[in-house]
Design a protein around this motif. Structure first.
Motif, short mmCIF file in Angstrom:
data_model
loop_
_atom_site.label_atom_id
_atom_site.label_comp_id
_atom_site.label_asym_id
_atom_site.label_seq_id
_atom_site.Cartn_x
_atom_site.Cartn_y
_atom_site.Cartn_z
N GLU A 21 4.96 3.07 7.60
CA GLU A 21 5.64 2.35 7.45
C GLU A 21 6.18 1.19 6.83
O GLU A 21 6.10 0.14 6.27
N THR A 22 3.97 0.39 7.21
CA THR A 22 3.46 -0.36 6.67
C THR A 22 2.05 -0.25 5.82
O THR A 22 2.09 0.78 5.23
N THR A 23 1.93 -1.83 4.53
CA THR A 23 1.16 -1.25 3.55
C THR A 23 -0.13 -1.66 4.08
O THR A 23 -0.05 -2.77 4.52
N PRO A 73 6.95 2.18 2.54
CA PRO A 73 8.04 2.32 1.42
C PRO A 73 8.50 1.74 0.09
O PRO A 73 8.72 2.27 -1.03
N GLU A 74 8.18 0.25 0.19
CA GLU A 74 8.03 -0.39 -0.78
C GLU A 74 7.54 -0.06 -2.15
O GLU A 74 6.91 -0.32 -3.33
N CYS A 75 5.96 0.96 -1.54
CA CYS A 75 4.87 1.18 -3.18
C CYS A 75 5.04 2.78 -3.56
O CYS A 75 5.77 3.26 -2.66
N HIS A 76 5.04 2.52 -4.43
CA HIS A 76 5.28 3.90 -5.80
C HIS A 76 4.60 4.47 -6.49
O HIS A 76 4.14 5.47 -7.52
#
Length: 133
Positions: free
Chosen positions: A93-95, A106-109
Motif C-alpha cells: 500500500e505504501t512505498t 501502487p503508484e510504482c511501476h
C-alpha cells in the motif's frame, strides 16, 4: 539525458517467474551520484528478478574493475570488484525503500536499483588499495 534509466526495471508487465537483465556500469552512472568516491569503476551488473505474486526477489551480481589511488604511492591501481547481493521487494500500500525489505506502493511501476547498486559498489571497494607485489 537520464543515465539511470537503464537501471529501472518495469515489473508491472512481467509474468511470474525468472527474468534476467544486464546493465553496464561506467562513468556516466557515477556522474548521477555526486558523493561518489570515484567514477573510474566499470563493469556489468546482472539482475535476476524472480516475480512471485506481490513479491520481487532480486539477485544482483556485479563484475568489474575499479581504478583507485594506491595507498603507498598514490599511483593508479586497478582492482577487481565482484559481489552478489539480494534485494527483496514487497508490493503493498505504501512505498518505503529505507528498510531491509523494500515496499512499493501502487503508484510504482518500476524498480530502480541504481541507488542500492551504487551503495553496494562502494561497500565492496577494498579498504586497502595496493599494487600487487
Amino acid at each position: 539525458m537520464d543515465h539511470l534509466a537503464l537501471f529501472r526495471i518495469p515489473f508491472v508487465g512481467l509474468k511470474p517467474g525468472l527474468h534476467d537483465f544486464q546493465m553496464e556500469v561506467d562513468s556516466l552512472f557515477f556522474d548521477s551520484f555526486p558523493a561518489s568516491e570515484t567514477d573510474q569503476i566499470t563493469g556489468q551488473a546482472t539482475v535476476t528478478l524472480d516475480k512471485l505474486g506481490s513479491k520481487l526477489d532480486c539477485i544482483v551480481s556485479f563484475e568489474g574493475t575499479a581504478v583507485l589511488p594506491c595507498d603507498r604511492c598514490l599511483a593508479d591501481v586497478t582492482l577487481n570488484l565482484e559481489f552478489q547481493e539480494r534485494l527483496i521487494v514487497q508490493l503493498g500500500e505504501t512505498t518505503n525503500t529505507e528498510e531491509e525489505i523494500w515496499s512499493l506502493g501502487p503508484e510504482c511501476h518500476e524498480l530502480d536499483i541504481s541507488q542500492p547498486l551504487f551503495e553496494w559498489i562502494h561497500l565492496y571497494l577494498p579498504s586497502r588499495r595496493l599494487h600487487s607485489s
